[in-house]
Write an enzyme that holds these catalytic residues in place. Sequence first.
Site, short mmCIF file in Angstrom:
data_model
loop_
_atom_site.label_atom_id
_atom_site.label_comp_id
_atom_site.label_asym_id
_atom_site.label_seq_id
_atom_site.Cartn_x
_atom_site.Cartn_y
_atom_site.Cartn_z
N GLU A 150 -0.30 -0.03 3.64
CA GLU A 150 -1.55 0.36 4.32
C GLU A 150 -1.43 1.51 5.31
O GLU A 150 -1.73 1.36 6.50
CB GLU A 150 -2.16 -0.87 5.01
CG GLU A 150 -2.55 -1.96 4.05
CD GLU A 150 -3.31 -3.09 4.74
OE1 GLU A 150 -3.39 -3.10 5.98
OE2 GLU A 150 -3.81 -3.97 4.01
N GLU A 262 -2.71 -6.81 -1.94
CA GLU A 262 -3.25 -7.74 -0.95
C GLU A 262 -4.73 -7.99 -1.22
O GLU A 262 -5.50 -7.06 -1.45
CB GLU A 262 -3.11 -7.19 0.48
CG GLU A 262 -1.71 -7.24 1.05
CD GLU A 262 -1.68 -6.88 2.54
OE1 GLU A 262 -2.74 -7.04 3.20
OE2 GLU A 262 -0.64 -6.44 3.01
#
Length: 342
Positions: A150, A262
């Site tokens: 991320e 995720e």
Amino acid sequence: MRSLILVLAVLAALPAQAEICLRGVNLSGAEFGDLPGKVDTDYTYPSEAAIQRLGKLGMSAVRLPFRWERIQPQLKGSLEIMELAYLDQTIRRIEEAGLVPIIDLHNYGYYAKKQLGSAELPAEALADIWGKLAQHYRDRPKLVFSLMNEPYDINSANWAKIQNVAIAAIRKAGAKQLLLVTGTAFGGAHSWTSDLPVGNNGRDLLGVVDPLDRYAYDFHQYLDADYSGRAPECSAAAGALKGIDDVTAWLKTHGRRGFLGEFAASNRPECLTALRQMVTKLDASPQQWLGWTAWGAGAWWPADYIFNLDPTPAGERPQMKLLTQRFKAKKPTAICGPEAKP
């Protein structure tokens, strides 16, 4: 051990670019706590029992987050011996459970609060850590390298170039494993093709270059209002599911492969419905999606954590029961990628 031997045999028999479908969970602990922290006080690596439990649920992969500053305390320095030993041990345990380990550098595009691509933290720093990890792990063909979790506030075109430097270092080290690259803006599927203040992932990440062409894009997608994965509600489920559809089309158009690293849902009925719809969509497009890992398992999550995937005294939670149905829907050795059967 029989499952490990079976997976290794399948890997050896795979044609070039064919990949085992990766379906599993994130297993937290090593990314926890303030830095540097003390192992088993501020952070922890998963126990053998926790890993064995996951192996028995029928999944095929585990994504293992860990921190850059702990494995390499000095930028461009040597890998820290004890931290590397913990990582080695955990990888070995995951493989012994018949699972594919996905090691995830869980740093959001930063090292000690310095941003990758800045003068203080140039692209060569990421290449250095991955070059050293690649050299250490190049003889473990099952292992998957997830280059960064991320990244945010980094221009998408620059981020593609930063990853390319790291990929080149990995291949130069002789490592041939599957790589997971990602986009900036947290790698959200819902915004992949959008024009954002930091650029456009769908446009700029097409610039990823791997001499072995053995990589996939790692997307993340949550269901709450701002897609952050911080709330139990799932009011943005429709947008999240559309994001998966849009990315599937993008992958198909450009002949690329994806992985949903995720995603999560609370135990609210409407969220469980969205969770089922999401994994069903992913599994329905095995030529575009190499698989998925749900968030989040790990013994150190609080019992009331909204996305906790560890069992309660009453048994498996609703989210894990749903995921287990998907694990069992296909064999752990199923093939994903262009060679997969729709």
